[in-house]
Write a protein that holds these residues in place. Structure first.
Motif, PDB file in Angstrom:
ATOM      1  N   MET A   1      58.960  64.390 -17.588  1.00 39.05           N
ATOM      2  CA  MET A   1      57.617  64.878 -17.269  1.00 39.05           C
ATOM      3  C   MET A   1      57.285  64.722 -15.784  1.00 39.05           C
ATOM      4  O   MET A   1      56.209  65.128 -15.342  1.00 39.05           O
ATOM      5  CB  MET A   1      56.583  64.144 -18.121  1.00 39.05           C
ATOM      6  N   LEU A   2      58.194  64.154 -15.018  1.00 39.25           N
ATOM      7  CA  LEU A   2      57.975  63.941 -13.588  1.00 39.25           C
ATOM      8  C   LEU A   2      57.631  65.260 -12.896  1.00 39.25           C
ATOM      9  O   LEU A   2      58.296  66.266 -13.114  1.00 39.25           O
ATOM     10  CB  LEU A   2      59.209  63.308 -12.956  1.00 39.25           C
ATOM     11  N   GLN A   3      56.587  65.251 -12.094  1.00 37.19           N
ATOM     12  CA  GLN A   3      56.070  66.391 -11.332  1.00 37.19           C
ATOM     13  C   GLN A   3      55.448  67.477 -12.213  1.00 37.19           C
ATOM     14  O   GLN A   3      55.221  68.592 -11.754  1.00 37.19           O
ATOM     15  CB  GLN A   3      57.142  66.997 -10.421  1.00 37.19           C
ATOM     16  N   LEU A   4      55.161  67.149 -13.458  1.00 38.56           N
ATOM     17  CA  LEU A   4      54.506  68.101 -14.352  1.00 38.56           C
ATOM     18  C   LEU A   4      53.085  67.642 -14.651  1.00 38.56           C
ATOM     19  O   LEU A   4      52.801  66.447 -14.662  1.00 38.56           O
ATOM     20  CB  LEU A   4      55.275  68.222 -15.674  1.00 38.56           C
ATOM     21  N   GLU A   5      52.213  68.610 -14.914  1.00 35.65           N
ATOM     22  CA  GLU A   5      50.856  68.278 -15.329  1.00 35.65           C
ATOM     23  C   GLU A   5      50.852  67.953 -16.810  1.00 35.65           C
ATOM     24  O   GLU A   5      51.582  68.556 -17.590  1.00 35.65           O
ATOM     25  CB  GLU A   5      49.911  69.435 -15.031  1.00 35.65           C
ATOM     26  N   THR A   6      50.034  67.007 -17.176  1.00 35.77           N
ATOM     27  CA  THR A   6      49.900  66.600 -18.570  1.00 35.77           C
ATOM     28  C   THR A   6      48.474  66.124 -18.796  1.00 35.77           C
ATOM     29  O   THR A   6      47.742  65.866 -17.838  1.00 35.77           O
ATOM     30  CB  THR A   6      50.907  65.474 -18.912  1.00 35.77           C
ATOM     31  N   GLU A   7      48.089  66.015 -20.039  1.00 34.23           N
ATOM     32  CA  GLU A   7      46.784  65.451 -20.359  1.00 34.23           C
ATOM     33  C   GLU A   7      46.984  63.982 -20.700  1.00 34.23           C
ATOM     34  O   GLU A   7      47.910  63.609 -21.427  1.00 34.23           O
ATOM     35  CB  GLU A   7      46.135  66.195 -21.520  1.00 34.23           C
ATOM     36  N   LEU A   8      46.097  63.163 -20.168  1.00 35.53           N
ATOM     37  CA  LEU A   8      46.211  61.712 -20.278  1.00 35.53           C
ATOM     38  C   LEU A   8      44.920  61.132 -20.825  1.00 35.53           C
ATOM     39  O   LEU A   8      43.829  61.517 -20.411  1.00 35.53           O
ATOM     40  CB  LEU A   8      46.493  61.122 -18.889  1.00 35.53           C
ATOM     41  N   SER A   9      45.059  60.197 -21.745  1.00 32.99           N
ATOM     42  CA  SER A   9      43.919  59.395 -22.200  1.00 32.99           C
ATOM     43  C   SER A   9      44.235  57.936 -21.929  1.00 32.99           C
ATOM     44  O   SER A   9      45.361  57.487 -22.155  1.00 32.99           O
ATOM     45  CB  SER A   9      43.651  59.601 -23.694  1.00 32.99           C
ATOM     46  N   LEU A  10      43.255  57.228 -21.407  1.00 31.14           N
ATOM     47  CA  LEU A  10      43.371  55.786 -21.171  1.00 31.14           C
ATOM     48  C   LEU A  10      42.231  55.102 -21.913  1.00 31.14           C
ATOM     49  O   LEU A  10      41.056  55.383 -21.655  1.00 31.14           O
ATOM     50  CB  LEU A  10      43.263  55.468 -19.677  1.00 31.14           C
ATOM     51  N   LYS A  11      42.592  54.230 -22.826  1.00 31.66           N
ATOM     52  CA  LYS A  11      41.592  53.508 -23.609  1.00 31.66           C
ATOM     53  C   LYS A  11      41.596  52.053 -23.172  1.00 31.66           C
ATOM     54  O   LYS A  11      42.630  51.381 -23.262  1.00 31.66           O
ATOM     55  CB  LYS A  11      41.937  53.629 -25.095  1.00 31.66           C
ATOM     56  N   PRO A  12      40.453  51.564 -22.671  1.00 29.51           N
ATOM     57  CA  PRO A  12      40.415  50.160 -22.230  1.00 29.51           C
ATOM     58  C   PRO A  12      40.512  49.209 -23.423  1.00 29.51           C
ATOM     59  O   PRO A  12      40.244  49.594 -24.561  1.00 29.51           O
ATOM     60  CB  PRO A  12      39.060  50.038 -21.539  1.00 29.51           C
ATOM     61  N   PRO A  13      40.893  47.981 -23.142  1.00 25.94           N
ATOM     62  CA  PRO A  13      40.961  46.994 -24.234  1.00 25.94           C
ATOM     63  C   PRO A  13      39.559  46.737 -24.790  1.00 25.94           C
ATOM     64  O   PRO A  13      38.557  46.880 -24.081  1.00 25.94           O
ATOM     65  CB  PRO A  13      41.531  45.747 -23.563  1.00 25.94           C
ATOM     66  N   SER A  14      39.500  46.376 -26.058  1.00 26.57           N
ATOM     67  CA  SER A  14      38.212  46.066 -26.678  1.00 26.57           C
ATOM     68  C   SER A  14      37.641  44.791 -26.067  1.00 26.57           C
ATOM     69  O   SER A  14      38.369  44.013 -25.415  1.00 26.57           O
ATOM     70  CB  SER A  14      38.382  45.899 -28.180  1.00 26.57           C
TER      71      SER A  14
END
Length: 172
Positions: A151-164
């Motif tokens: 996936m290097l140099q490719l666009e992707t969708e990312l989700s980051l969920k913080p710790p509870s």
């Protein structure tokens, strides 16, 4: 607390690391992301940061469509255009869940736990856009590592969920 939901990002670097824990070596990976967004991302780090770097643009504008507000609420002109960019922001997060969205079904998504975030930089631009770069330190499986490398140099969708809150409390 910094979080993302289905944000368009680009993987700009992948670095494989090996840590020695006693007699055992542990595989790790540092993934560097780049994300272009509006300047509201700055509020995630400090509620005053957006107002510190941007001011209201009082240049005459074309009339807006009825019922449509300016997406950035007029805060689009850099206060200090000669300030060197990118700005480094000393903030680290631990215990995040990182999800790289692949395909519509979600079956092929890459989900990584206990991810550390660091090395934040903001490239603030005239007009209110911000390019944010940051690193995510994680321990993917060999299969996940191979997919991330591709996936290097490719666009992707990312989700980051913080710790509870409970996870943060246990870590403290």
């Amino acid at each position: 607390m910094f979080s993302l939901l289905m944000a368009k990002t680009k993987i700009i670097a992948v670095t494989v690391v090996s840590e020695l824990c006693g007699k055992e070596r542990r595989h790790g990976c540092s993934i560097k992301f780049e994300m272009k967004s509006n300047n509201f991302v700055l509020i995630e780090f400090n509620p005053q940061l957006r107002h510190a770097l941007y001011e209201y643009d009082d240049a005459p504008k074309q009339p807006a469509l009825e019922g449509v507000e300016d997406e950035m609420l007029g805060l689009t002109r850099l206060k200090f255009p000669k300030l060197g960019m990118p700005l480094k922001y000393e903030w680290e997060g631990a215990g995040y869940e990182l999800q790289l969205h692949i395909g519509a079904s979600g079956r092929d998504d890459i989900v990584l736990d206990d991810v550390g975030l660091s090395d934040f930089q903001f490239q603030c631009n005239e007009g209110g856009s911000v390019i944010t770069t940051f690193k995510a330190m994680t321990r993917p499986t060999a299969q996940q590592q191979g997919r991330i490398d591709h996936m290097l140099q490719l666009e992707t969708e990312l989700s980051l969920k913080p710790p509870s809150a409970k996870q943060r409390e246990l870590a403290a």
